[in-house]
Design an enzyme around this catalytic site. Structure first.
Site, PDB file in Angstrom:
ATOM      1  CE1 TYR B  94      -9.120  17.658 -36.504  1.00  0.00           C
ATOM      2  CE2 TYR B  94      -9.628  18.516 -34.330  1.00  0.00           C
ATOM      3  CZ  TYR B  94      -9.171  18.715 -35.620  1.00  0.00           C
ATOM      4  OH  TYR B  94      -8.797  19.955 -36.039  1.00  0.00           O
ATOM      5  CD  GLU B 188     -22.514  39.017 -19.275  1.00  0.00           C
ATOM      6  OE1 GLU B 188     -22.072  39.108 -20.424  1.00  0.00           O
ATOM      7  OE2 GLU B 188     -23.295  39.852 -18.773  1.00  0.00           O
ATOM      8  CG  ASP B 240     -21.813  43.286 -19.230  1.00  0.00           C
ATOM      9  OD1 ASP B 240     -21.391  43.489 -18.080  1.00  0.00           O
ATOM     10  OD2 ASP B 240     -21.106  42.878 -20.174  1.00  0.00           O
TER      11      ASP B 240
END
Lengths: 514, 355
Positions: B94, B188, B240
């Site tokens: 920005y 995780e 996972d």
């Protein structure tokens, strides 16, 4: 020749009964045709004698759809005793030699007289002088059955100012309101092809159209020439033999044919196994037939010389186009002389880009056609030029006809323009002519491509420069902030280097068109 | 650290300055970060950038804007460091809109920041451009802040906040004062991290817990490495059982292509503790079929030089064989504390036996 009289009578009658074939089928077309025919006669009267044309045309409405047309020129003038025949006898004229001119038979003017006579009971009023001490005025009409001029009034006046030229006045029934666009277009296009002419047209609404001469340079007038071996028939050769004084066939060929020298003639005769020493008068009819047929097939004759043709040439063509359109770029070319069926012809062409050339709708193309300096305004889509334009792959030349402003010009000069109709409106697609137009356009297109590439290059250059000019201060600013220096580095050296580089790369502003 | 960065930035500016003054097109050589130039370095056991460089030169019309952008980011970074302010990638984007350099999208300015990292061989946190922090740490470890100036010397106990502590620049660069833990668990998923805190895993296993909330952010990777190298704590990673989870572990161990230009972010001795593909059957876990995307990802990983070791390849093959995936939370099917009570001890034993 017997039958001469019979033919002369039938001719006036014939044209009277079939006036549509000469462009008099309705009042609108007739108005346009009459203006055109008289203006063309006027121009021919100047150009054949290397006189810079000064042609003034005035069309006055007399009410009831009757118009009076006055055409004045500064041409050679008509000899006193010939005036009645020049305007009062169909198929009398000066156009029977092999020489390029606007008209074909000197028919148009007489047709105009005939038409005026039929529709408005008008006589034609002709004032002329060849620059002598007298000028003379005739009022004439045509005896249609006899194909003879009727002199209604004759007047001879002193000519102290030694004025030279011809003034023709004629009344006829017409429709200017609807013919106007074509007539104005006709003058506009005539001015393009004749930058050395002063043209003035005052129309019935009192509007003045004026096209001033922009050069005093004029193409040399066309010469008369002997017939070319490819353009003769058996009857013609028989007559030539009868009139010839050559004692050998070799001499006969050399003396009577266009661009046939001793070497050419010998080679030709050897190829058809004829004895060069034979007396041409001793030739049997079948031998003449053989010679004529073999002439047509023999390809080693030199092409007809264009000295009988009077093109306007690239420079003048360019001038006319530049005056009318002020294009950004114009490519002009003149093809070397070629021939179809023994008729020599030359194609000149131009493609103009930008400037005042309007962008046409995608399905339209701006095409300006001229034949022996006459603008052709009708039947563009039947014309061979259009066929060629549609055939060429313009993309190869960076040309996009749908999104870029182009105008195409083509001018054909010939001792015999291959018109497709009597109406003199469009050119037939003779393969030789088509080929020449195609190559003329391709030559121009190559120049256009060069120009567009150059322009593109310059655009890229300028874009580059402007990008650099935009970013250098920015880069300098950050360099200052990053390095902790108190003032930005000077990028003068860099800019100078760039500008030099740009110049080296052929950066020239718009190529001057004249 | 700040002085060093400022010095590097100033040198870049000086070089450009000199080039412009001499009338040369200013140019900068930046290491080529495209995958063709990312190589696995056996010696440092991580992905690094090869020798290829890309020259950004003002002499090339296509590169002049990227060069200006790079210099702008550099001068922006210099201001941040000098004024001791911080910013984010989004904020930088920005901010750039006020200038003449026209980043079209944030992705473009992000890339430029990464270029500057590669040029300086420093992570962007060093010049105060921070990613959104999402990783947290919890454990019996007392740290002392070294940055920013306002907090220098202040100490904090990383077990004081039951939600864990954000791993920001200050935490990642803090000095370790005292540590009661003897290992690190990197997890995780935040849900499992919270479960571990509730289940007092930090006590039961004497472990520091780190939540990476997906792919580990760089500061988290930096901190994991420091715990491993400075305190000698072994690191165990829990993800996972799918190619994505595997890769989270891999990036911590051997680095990522995106950060191949940076060093000191990897922990080569860290162990991927699970969930392995083989764990799905071993612990009888509820599982789901692999998606198309998973299968494609597995193909990509098979070719990846980081996966060339036998154990990694074996797991990839197992995924391909069973065509199923499982999540860390799936242990909940065996009871709330199953993962802590049954799984962790078993796996710790397995791993120690493997060594």
């Amino acid at each position: 020749m017997s039958g001469e009289k019979f033919r002369a009578i039938s001719v006036a009658d014939f044209f009277y009964k079939n006036r549509e074939i000469a462009g008099f089928d309705n009042p609108v077309r007739a108005t346009y045709t009459i203006v055109r025919e008289l203006v063309e006669n006027a121009l021919d009267a100047c150009e054949q004698y290397s006189i810079l044309p000064d042609v003034r045309v005035k069309l006055i409405s007399e009410g009831e759809s009757i118009y009076r047309l006055k055409v004045e020129d500064n041409g050679i003038g008509i000899p006193y005793e010939q005036v009645p025949y020049a305007f009062g006898q169909v198929l009398f004229g000066s156009k029977y030699t092999l020489r390029q001119s606007r008209g074909i038979f000197g028919l148009g003017g007489k047709m105009a007289v005939l038409y005026g006579q039929i529709t408005a009971h008008s006589e034609v009023k002709v004032t002329s002088s060849q620059g002598g001490y007298e000028k003379y005025t005739f009022e004439l009409s045509i005896n249609i059955q006899e194909n003879k001029p009727i002199i209604r009034r004759k007047e001879i006046k002193p000519n102290p100012s030694r004025w030279r030229g011809t003034i023709v006045e004629i009344k006829f029934e017409g429709d200017y309101a609807r013919a106007k666009p074509k007539i104005v277009e006709y003058f506009k296009q005539t001015s393009i092809i004749l930058p050395y002419a002063n043209l003035l047209f005052i129309d019935p609404d009192g509007i003045l159209y004026r096209f001033d001469r922009i050069t005093n340079i004029m193409p040399k007038p066309p010469q008369e020439v002997k017939p070319h071996p490819h353009g003769v028939d058996i009857e013609m050769v028989k007559r030539m033999i009868n009139a010839s004084r050559s004692s050998t066939l070799l001499d006969f060929l050399v003396n009577n044919f266009h661009r046939v020298g001793y070497a050419t003639a010998l080679n030709f005769l050897k190829s058809i196994k004829m004895d060069p020493k034979i007396d041409p008068r001793s030739l049997k009819p079948e031998e003449i037939v053989k010679i004529v047929n073999k002439m047509k097939e023999y390809n080693d004759f030199r092409p007809p010389d264009a000295q009988c043709l009077s093109c306007i040439g690239p420079d003048l063509l360019k001038m006319g186009i530049v005056r009318e359109f002020q294009p950004e770029f114009v490519a002009v070319t003149q093809r070397p002389p070629s021939a179809y069926s023994g008729h020599p012809f030359i194609v000149e062409a131009a493609i103009a880009y930008g400037g005042r050339i309007p962008l046409t709708p995608p399905d339209e193309i701006l095409v300006y056609r001229f034949a022996n300096k006459i603008p052709l305004l009708y039947d563009l889509h039947s014309d061979v030029t259009m066929k060629v334009i549609k055939k060429i792959n313009w993309r190869r030349y960076k040309m996009d006809l749908t999104t870029m402003p182009f105008a195409f010009f083509v001018h054909i000069c010939s001792t015999k323009i291959p018109y497709k109709t009597v109406g003199k409106e469009f050119i037939a697609d003779k393969p030789e002519v088509e080929h020449e137009i195609e190559w003329a356009f391709k030559t121009c297109a190559r120049q256009i491509r060069q120009y567009l590439s150059k322009k593109e290059k310059i655009n890229v250059m300028q874009k580059r420069l402007s990008i650099f000019e935009k970013y250098f201060p920015i880069l300098s600013q950050y360099a200052m902030e990053l390095s902790g220096e108190s003032k930005p580095p000077s990028y003068e050296k860099l800019l100078r280097r760039l500008q030099i580089h740009a110049k080296e790369n052929g950066e020239r502003s718009i190529i001057k068109t004249n | 650290m700040e002085k060093e960065v400022l010095l590097k930035l100033t040198e870049v500016g000086r070089e450009i300055y000199r080039q412009i003054e001499r009338g040369e097109f200013p140019k900068i050589k930046v290491p080529n970060r495209s995958t063709s130039n990312v190589i696995f370095d056996e010696k440092s056991n991580q992905l690094i950038l090869g020798p290829e460089v890309i020259e950004k030169s003002a002499g090339n019309i296509k590169q002049i804007r990227p060069l200006a952008q790079l210099l702008w980011v550099a001068s922006f970074a210099k201001k941040l460091v000098e004024e001791k302010k911080s910013s984010t990638l989004r904020d930088l984007f920005y901010h750039s809109l006020n200038y003449e350099i026209r980043f079209k999208k944030q992705i473009e300015s992000n890339e430029t920041v990464t270029d500057l990292e590669a040029l300086l061989m420093e992570p962007r946190e060093v010049f105060n451009i921070f990613p959104k922090e999402r990783a947290s740490i919890f454990g019996k470890l007392i740290i002392e802040f070294t940055t920013p100036e306002t907090h220098k010397g202040i100490r904090t106990d990383l077990s004081s906040n039951p939600d864990g502590m954000m791993i920001g620049l200050s935490v990642a660069h803090a000095e370790f004062i005292s540590c009661k833990a003897d290992k690190v668990f990197v997890i995780e998923k935040n849900a499992v991290f919270r479960r571990f805190i509730e289940e007092r895993v930090y006590d039961k296993f004497n472990a520091i817990l780190i939540d990476t909330a997906g792919q580990a952010p760089r500061l988290a990777r930096l901190l994991i490495r420091r715990l491993n190298t400075e305190l000698g704590l072994p690191v165990y990673i829990l993800t996972d059982a799918d190619p994505w989870g595997m890769h989270i572990a891999m990036v911590i161990i051997k680095g990522s292509a995106n950060a191949a230009h940076l060093r000191d972010l990897t922990t080569p001795s860290a162990k991927w503790m699970g969930l392995w593909a083989t764990d799905i059957r071993r612990f009888n876990l509820p599982s789901f079929p692999l998606t198309k995307l998973d299968e494609e990802r597995i193909k990509v990983l098979e070719e990846d030089p980081r996966y060339k070791e036998f154990e990694w390849q074996a797991e990839l093959q197992e995924f391909k064989k069973i065509k199923r995936r499982a999540e860390l939370e799936s242990f909940s099917a065996h009871g709330l504390s199953a993962i802590v009570d049954k799984y962790l001890p078993k796996k710790m034993k397995m791993i120690s036996e493997m060594e």
